[in-house]
Structure formats: C-alpha cells, structure tokens
Scaffold this motif. Structure first.
Motif, short mmCIF file in Angstrom:
data_model
loop_
_atom_site.label_atom_id
_atom_site.label_comp_id
_atom_site.label_asym_id
_atom_site.label_seq_id
_atom_site.Cartn_x
_atom_site.Cartn_y
_atom_site.Cartn_z
N GLY A 214 0.79 -1.23 0.00
CA GLY A 214 0.00 0.00 0.00
C GLY A 214 0.82 1.27 0.00
O GLY A 214 0.27 2.36 0.23
N TYR A 215 2.12 1.18 -0.26
CA TYR A 215 2.95 2.38 -0.34
C TYR A 215 2.61 3.19 -1.59
O TYR A 215 2.66 4.42 -1.59
N LEU A 216 2.28 2.48 -2.65
CA LEU A 216 1.92 3.10 -3.92
C LEU A 216 0.56 2.58 -4.36
O LEU A 216 0.09 1.55 -3.87
N ILE B 149 0.86 4.97 -10.70
CA ILE B 149 1.70 4.45 -11.78
C ILE B 149 1.09 4.74 -13.13
O ILE B 149 1.76 5.21 -14.05
N ASP B 150 -0.22 4.48 -13.27
CA ASP B 150 -0.90 4.72 -14.54
C ASP B 150 -0.89 6.19 -14.92
O ASP B 150 -0.88 6.54 -16.10
N GLY B 151 -0.89 7.05 -13.90
CA GLY B 151 -0.90 8.50 -14.16
C GLY B 151 0.48 9.13 -14.21
O GLY B 151 0.59 10.35 -14.29
N ILE C 201 10.43 5.34 -6.10
CA ILE C 201 10.80 3.97 -6.49
C ILE C 201 12.30 3.71 -6.29
O ILE C 201 12.67 2.68 -5.72
N PRO C 202 13.21 4.61 -6.72
CA PRO C 202 14.63 4.34 -6.44
C PRO C 202 14.95 4.24 -4.95
O PRO C 202 15.77 3.42 -4.54
N ARG C 203 14.29 5.08 -4.14
CA ARG C 203 14.54 5.02 -2.70
C ARG C 203 14.10 3.67 -2.13
O ARG C 203 14.82 3.02 -1.35
N LEU C 204 12.89 3.25 -2.52
CA LEU C 204 12.40 1.95 -2.04
C LEU C 204 13.25 0.81 -2.60
O LEU C 204 13.45 -0.20 -1.92
N ALA C 205 13.77 0.97 -3.81
CA ALA C 205 14.59 -0.08 -4.42
C ALA C 205 15.89 -0.27 -3.65
O ALA C 205 16.40 -1.39 -3.55
N ILE C 206 16.44 0.80 -3.11
CA ILE C 206 17.67 0.68 -2.32
C ILE C 206 17.42 -0.15 -1.07
O ILE C 206 18.20 -1.05 -0.72
N ILE C 207 16.28 0.12 -0.40
CA ILE C 207 15.95 -0.66 0.79
C ILE C 207 15.69 -2.12 0.41
O ILE C 207 16.18 -3.05 1.06
N SER C 208 14.93 -2.32 -0.68
CA SER C 208 14.65 -3.69 -1.12
C SER C 208 15.93 -4.41 -1.49
O SER C 208 16.12 -5.59 -1.15
N GLY C 209 16.81 -3.72 -2.18
CA GLY C 209 18.05 -4.35 -2.63
C GLY C 209 18.98 -4.70 -1.50
O GLY C 209 19.77 -5.66 -1.60
#
Length: 274
Positions: free
Chosen positions: A193-195, A200-202, A211-219
């Motif tokens: 539910g973060y996004l 995304i569609d808009g 997304i890059p910030r969350l990707a760093i945490i995920s990575g």
C-alpha cells in the motif's frame, strides 16, 4: 502512398542537393554552403527513413540482428543514429577521421566503402523498380536490400565500438538485474500500500524519487543477493551503484537495527518526502 514512389522523390531531393553543393564555391559563399549541408542532412535522413520502411515491408524476417544496440550507451540511441553513421562513412571514405584515431579510421575505411557502394546500388535498383513496377519487390531488389542492411549493421557496430566502450555481457546482465529489482520493488510497494496503481498509470512525478529510494531498501534487505549485494566487490557491481559502495554499507547497517514497524514507517516516509 507507395513506398517506392516516396523513395524516388526522396532520392531526387538528395541528388539535387548534392548537385547544388558540387556547383557551389564554399569559400565564396560559406553561408549558402552551410544551408545546403543542412538540407543534405535532412534529405538523407528522410531517404534513410523511407528505406527503413521499405526494408520492413520487403524483408521483415531477413533483417540483420540489431541486438548489439543494447551494448551502446543510452545517449547514442537517438533517432538520427543511422544518418550519423552514413555521414561518418562518407567522412572516412574521404580520409577525414572524425572523433577517432587515424589508425582506427583506416581500419574502418573498407567497411565504409562497402556500405556506401551498397547504398548507391540500393538507390539505383529502387529507382529503377519505382519507375517500372512500384508495387512489387522482385528477388534482385530483396537481395540488395538484405546486403545493405547487413553492411549497415556491421559498420554501425564497428564504428561505435571504436569510439566508446560498449557494454559487456556482464554489464548488460547487471542492468537487467536492476530492472528486475525495480519491478519487484514496485510490486512489493503496491502490495504493502505504499503506492497505488493510479499513481503508476498516471505517471505521478513523485515516483521518480520514490521507487529508487524503495529499491535501495529492497536491494539491501529484501533481495540481498541481487544487484545491491554487498558481498560483491565494487568492481562486480553495476556502475550505477558501485561509486556508493561504502555509503550503501552504512545504510544497510542502519536498516538492520530497525524493527519491522520502524522499517514500515521509514518506507512510507520515503513515499511522501521530497
């Protein structure tokens, strides 16, 4: 509407501009010379665009592979790359080695000569075909198009490889790993539910940061064996992340001490902060 008819008139424009350039004294009228050079550039670009459409219609399953384009730096993948290749081939044949060492240019000259000769043959064959049977592509026409397409692709790869460091298979794989990481990050953010799908569609601009910030945490935490794996050396990481290797280690160490609730709060704040 017929492509061969379009090619005929596009070829006529190129021929006319070349004739004007050849009949002009550039030293006496340098401004007009520059105007004509620009017209030549535009007319050649149009000619190549029509030729590309003809090849897609005539030899769609026999085109030479362009898979090598994934190795090129993104800044080179522009609409006028083909026209730039044609100009480069003309310069090499004339003995002008733009942007490269003379030895590299000398090695590329045979390829440039073959490409330009092939293009002249294509122009001749297509002009004749457009005047006789503009609705068909007999085998001789298909053969010269296949040859030109192959020579163009081979020259393009050789020329660009002599100018810049093309991506290695390892670099391409690392780039694909990052794409997968970002996709998994988005899927996880939607699930938590973060996004929202509407964001995304808009094409919500905030996503460029979120997304890059969350990707760093995920990575670092969720997919620690992916492209942000700190078990690798900096040299083994993608060039996108390798300069920040030490910083990423500090971020990972800080993230590890957070509770699940604190991590969730951090991620939600990253989705709203500017």
């Amino acid at each position: 509407p017929r492509l061969l008819s379009q090619f005929f008139f596009a070829d006529e424009r190129v021929t006319r501009v070349v004739a004007e350039i050849n009949g002009l004294d550039a030293e006496l009228d340098p401004q007009q010379y520059l105007v004509l050079l620009n017209q030549l550039h535009l007319s050649q670009a149009h000619l190549l665009a029509v030729l590309e459409r003809i090849m897609e219609e005539c030899i769609p399953t026999q085109r030479h592979s362009r898979d090598y384009l994934v190795k090129f730096p993104e800044e080179l993948l522009v609409d006028n790359l083909g026209n730039h290749m044609l100009f480069a081939a003309e310069c090499l044949l004339a003995g002008t080695f733009l942007e490269m060492e003379e030895s590299d240019g000398a090695q590329l000259r045979p390829q440039a000569r073959n490409l330009l000769c092939s293009l002249e043959l294509v122009r001749t064959v297509l002009r004749e075909q457009s005047l006789s049977q503009p609705n068909s592509y007999p085998e001789p026409v298909r053969a010269v198009l296949i040859q030109f397409d192959r020579l163009f692709a081979e020259f393009e790869l050789s020329y660009v490889s002599s100018l810049v460091a093309v991506k290695s298979p390892d670099e391409i794989f690392r780039q694909q790993e990052i794409i997968v990481l970002f996709c998994e990050t988005v899927e996880r953010a939607l699930h938590l539910g973060y996004l929202t799908q509407e964001m995304i569609d808009g094409y919500e601009p905030l996503l460029m940061f979120t997304i890059p910030r969350l990707a760093i945490i995920s990575g670092l935490l969720i997919y620690p064996e992916g492209p942000l794996s700190l078990e690798r050396s900096p040299e083994e990481m993608s060039r996108v992340f390798s300069p920040f290797y030490n910083l990423l280690k500090k971020i990972r160490d800080l993230l590890r001490v957070l509770s699940a609730e604190e991590l969730c709060l951090l991620e939600r704040s990253l989705c709203t902060a500017e």
